[in-house]
Design a protein around this motif. Structure first.
Motif, PDB file in Angstrom:
ATOM      1  N   ILE A   1       0.864  -1.308  -0.401  1.00 35.82           N
ATOM      2  CA  ILE A   1      -0.008  -0.650  -0.062  1.00 35.82           C
ATOM      3  C   ILE A   1       1.047   1.310  -0.031  1.00 35.82           C
ATOM      4  O   ILE A   1       0.636   2.117   0.387  1.00 35.82           O
ATOM      5  N   GLY A   2       2.282   0.908  -0.058  1.00 41.90           N
ATOM      6  CA  GLY A   2       3.063   2.459  -0.478  1.00 41.90           C
ATOM      7  C   GLY A   2       3.884   3.127   1.116  1.00 41.90           C
ATOM      8  O   GLY A   2       3.931   3.816   1.015  1.00 41.90           O
ATOM      9  N   SER A   3       3.424   1.981   2.060  1.00 38.82           N
ATOM     10  CA  SER A   3       3.484   2.428   3.151  1.00 38.82           C
ATOM     11  C   SER A   3       5.600   3.032   2.567  1.00 38.82           C
ATOM     12  O   SER A   3       6.238   2.629   2.803  1.00 38.82           O
ATOM     13  N   GLY A   4       6.102   4.184   4.352  1.00 34.39           N
ATOM     14  CA  GLY A   4       7.507   4.124   3.739  1.00 34.39           C
ATOM     15  C   GLY A   4       7.833   3.197   5.350  1.00 34.39           C
ATOM     16  O   GLY A   4       7.239   2.846   5.377  1.00 34.39           O
ATOM     17  N   ASP A   5       8.905   3.123   5.503  1.00 30.78           N
ATOM     18  CA  ASP A   5      10.210   2.854   6.277  1.00 30.78           C
ATOM     19  C   ASP A   5       9.735   2.979   7.920  1.00 30.78           C
ATOM     20  O   ASP A   5       9.981   2.338   8.448  1.00 30.78           O
ATOM     21  N   ILE A   6       9.140   4.397   8.267  1.00 28.10           N
ATOM     22  CA  ILE A   6       8.768   4.606   9.423  1.00 28.10           C
ATOM     23  C   ILE A   6       7.863   3.954   9.801  1.00 28.10           C
ATOM     24  O   ILE A   6       7.625   3.592  10.693  1.00 28.10           O
ATOM     25  N   ILE A   7       6.547   4.054   8.821  1.00 29.27           N
ATOM     26  CA  ILE A   7       5.555   3.517   9.172  1.00 29.27           C
ATOM     27  C   ILE A   7       4.955   2.490   8.964  1.00 29.27           C
ATOM     28  O   ILE A   7       4.989   1.537  10.482  1.00 29.27           O
ATOM     29  N   THR A   8       5.957   1.708   8.528  1.00 30.69           N
ATOM     30  CA  THR A   8       6.237  -0.026   8.444  1.00 30.69           C
ATOM     31  C   THR A   8       7.177  -0.422   9.619  1.00 30.69           C
ATOM     32  O   THR A   8       6.176  -1.051  10.606  1.00 30.69           O
ATOM     33  N   SER A   9       7.878   0.436  10.298  1.00 28.61           N
ATOM     34  CA  SER A   9       8.616   0.141  11.404  1.00 28.61           C
ATOM     35  C   SER A   9       7.700   0.006  12.582  1.00 28.61           C
ATOM     36  O   SER A   9       7.420  -0.920  13.781  1.00 28.61           O
ATOM     37  N   VAL A  10       6.938   0.915  12.488  1.00 34.17           N
ATOM     38  CA  VAL A  10       6.486   1.585  13.721  1.00 34.17           C
ATOM     39  C   VAL A  10       4.879   0.240  14.085  1.00 34.17           C
ATOM     40  O   VAL A  10       4.688  -0.310  15.038  1.00 34.17           O
ATOM     41  N   VAL A  11       4.264   0.137  12.681  1.00 34.37           N
ATOM     42  CA  VAL A  11       2.754  -1.013  12.071  1.00 34.37           C
ATOM     43  C   VAL A  11       3.729  -2.526  12.262  1.00 34.37           C
ATOM     44  O   VAL A  11       3.112  -2.955  13.516  1.00 34.37           O
ATOM     45  N   LEU A  12       4.972  -2.450  11.996  1.00 32.56           N
ATOM     46  CA  LEU A  12       5.541  -3.961  12.816  1.00 32.56           C
ATOM     47  C   LEU A  12       5.609  -4.307  14.096  1.00 32.56           C
ATOM     48  O   LEU A  12       5.746  -5.206  14.694  1.00 32.56           O
ATOM     49  N   TYR A  13       6.325  -3.085  14.443  1.00 33.01           N
ATOM     50  CA  TYR A  13       6.825  -3.728  16.374  1.00 33.01           C
ATOM     51  C   TYR A  13       5.212  -3.489  17.097  1.00 33.01           C
ATOM     52  O   TYR A  13       4.835  -4.044  18.118  1.00 33.01           O
ATOM     53  N   LEU A  14       4.468  -2.485  16.409  1.00 28.92           N
ATOM     54  CA  LEU A  14       2.975  -2.903  17.099  1.00 28.92           C
ATOM     55  C   LEU A  14       2.032  -4.552  16.479  1.00 28.92           C
ATOM     56  O   LEU A  14       1.159  -4.851  17.346  1.00 28.92           O
ATOM     57  N   ALA A  15       2.738  -4.848  15.567  1.00 31.62           N
ATOM     58  CA  ALA A  15       1.848  -6.140  15.893  1.00 31.62           C
ATOM     59  C   ALA A  15       2.165  -7.548  15.883  1.00 31.62           C
ATOM     60  O   ALA A  15       2.133  -8.089  16.411  1.00 31.62           O
ATOM     61  N   ALA A  16       4.304  -6.999  16.259  1.00 32.42           N
ATOM     62  CA  ALA A  16       4.712  -7.956  17.193  1.00 32.42           C
ATOM     63  C   ALA A  16       4.031  -7.930  18.287  1.00 32.42           C
ATOM     64  O   ALA A  16       4.108  -9.399  19.152  1.00 32.42           O
ATOM     65  N   VAL A  17       4.210  -6.749  19.090  1.00 31.45           N
ATOM     66  CA  VAL A  17       3.412  -6.327  20.287  1.00 31.45           C
ATOM     67  C   VAL A  17       1.675  -7.170  20.656  1.00 31.45           C
ATOM     68  O   VAL A  17       1.817  -8.107  21.174  1.00 31.45           O
ATOM     69  N   ALA A  18       1.511  -6.692  19.570  1.00 28.21           N
ATOM     70  CA  ALA A  18      -0.297  -7.656  19.488  1.00 28.21           C
ATOM     71  C   ALA A  18       0.057  -9.143  19.480  1.00 28.21           C
ATOM     72  O   ALA A  18      -0.603  -9.866  20.251  1.00 28.21           O
ATOM     73  N   VAL A  19       0.928  -9.560  18.712  1.00 23.82           N
ATOM     74  CA  VAL A  19       1.076 -11.121  18.792  1.00 23.82           C
ATOM     75  C   VAL A  19       0.873 -12.083  20.064  1.00 23.82           C
ATOM     76  O   VAL A  19       0.474 -13.403  20.583  1.00 23.82           O
ATOM     77  N   ILE A  20       2.219 -11.162  20.297  1.00 25.16           N
ATOM     78  CA  ILE A  20       2.866 -11.487  21.664  1.00 25.16           C
ATOM     79  C   ILE A  20       1.330 -11.308  22.885  1.00 25.16           C
ATOM     80  O   ILE A  20       1.224 -12.558  23.038  1.00 25.16           O
ATOM     81  N   ILE A  21       0.751 -10.613  23.172  1.00 24.86           N
ATOM     82  CA  ILE A  21      -0.380 -10.639  24.332  1.00 24.86           C
ATOM     83  C   ILE A  21      -1.389 -11.013  23.555  1.00 24.86           C
ATOM     84  O   ILE A  21      -2.008 -11.747  24.749  1.00 24.86           O
TER      85      ILE A  21
END
Length: 209
Positions: free
Chosen positions: A44-64
């Motif tokens: 969807i054309g997200s930049g590196d910073i947005i990708t990093s933040v969403v990846l971080y949130l996704a990892a935390v969400a998976v753990i929880i």
């Protein structure tokens, strides 16, 4: 054994094993999650910073999410479901590429075989441990990406000492380095603090199992 004791033991063991091939089945688990999130965001054309933040949130969400599910009756089915899902993904990828990654196939087959044995023998305690290993190995992967990886980039001596960074499946802090004038390591510490509190809270608030 209390669930928080199980979480502590697994986290400590995985901290020592994460930089080795022994932990490869769980690296694949984290790697597939990272690949799925990154692929969608890049699409969807997200930049590196947005990708990093969403990846971080996704990892935390998976753990929880896995922590919460481990407190339910689904706990005994989770390792088998994870193993089956990722083997299915491997099969689909192999068909599309018309080639098989035999190393990855073996790494996925081993935990799948163990899960099947535990399930058929109704070894529920073993399945709970397996679920916890998937959960807290992901937490170790996140800690590695947020803290140890940026720390290893400070100089070559630290990089050689921190063998845990040999395998990093979550590229989160690199794009954040220098953002708002804040160094990569400081961003890593900041994000680690926000991730650790809910994870520890859920690990220590579980009833005795």
């Amino acid at each position: 054994m209390r669930s928080e004791e199980r979480a502590g033991i697994i986290s400590i063991v995985m901290l020592f094993l994460w930089g080795t091939l022994i932990a490869e089945p769980f690296h694949i688990f984290v790697r597939y999650i990272a690949a799925a999130v990154t692929s969608v965001l890049r699409g969807i054309g997200s930049g590196d910073i947005i990708t990093s933040v969403v990846l971080y949130l996704a990892a935390v969400a998976v753990i929880i999410l896995m922590q919460k599910l481990s407190q339910t009756k689904l706990c005994s089915y989770m390792p088998c479901a994870i193993a089956a899902l990722f083997i299915a993904i491997l099969v689909i990828r192999s068909i599309r590429k018309q080639s098989v990654d035999y190393g990855e196939a073996i790494c996925l087959a081993i935990p799948a075989a163990v899960c099947i044995v535990f399930y058929l023998t109704r070894f529920e305690n073993g399945l709970k441990w397996f679920t916890a290993v998937y959960t807290y190995s992901t937490a170790v992967a996140l800690l590695n990406a947020l803290l140890f990886v940026p720390l290893s980039r400070l100089n070559s001596v630290v990089d050689k000492f921190l063998y845990i960074t040999n395998y990093n499946d979550l590229d989160i802090t690199r794009s954040l380095g220098g953002l708002a004038g804040i160094p990569e390591l400081v961003w890593g510490l900041f994000l680690t603090a926000f991730a650790v509190f809910p994870i520890i809270y859920l690990a220590t608030s579980n009833r005795r199992k």
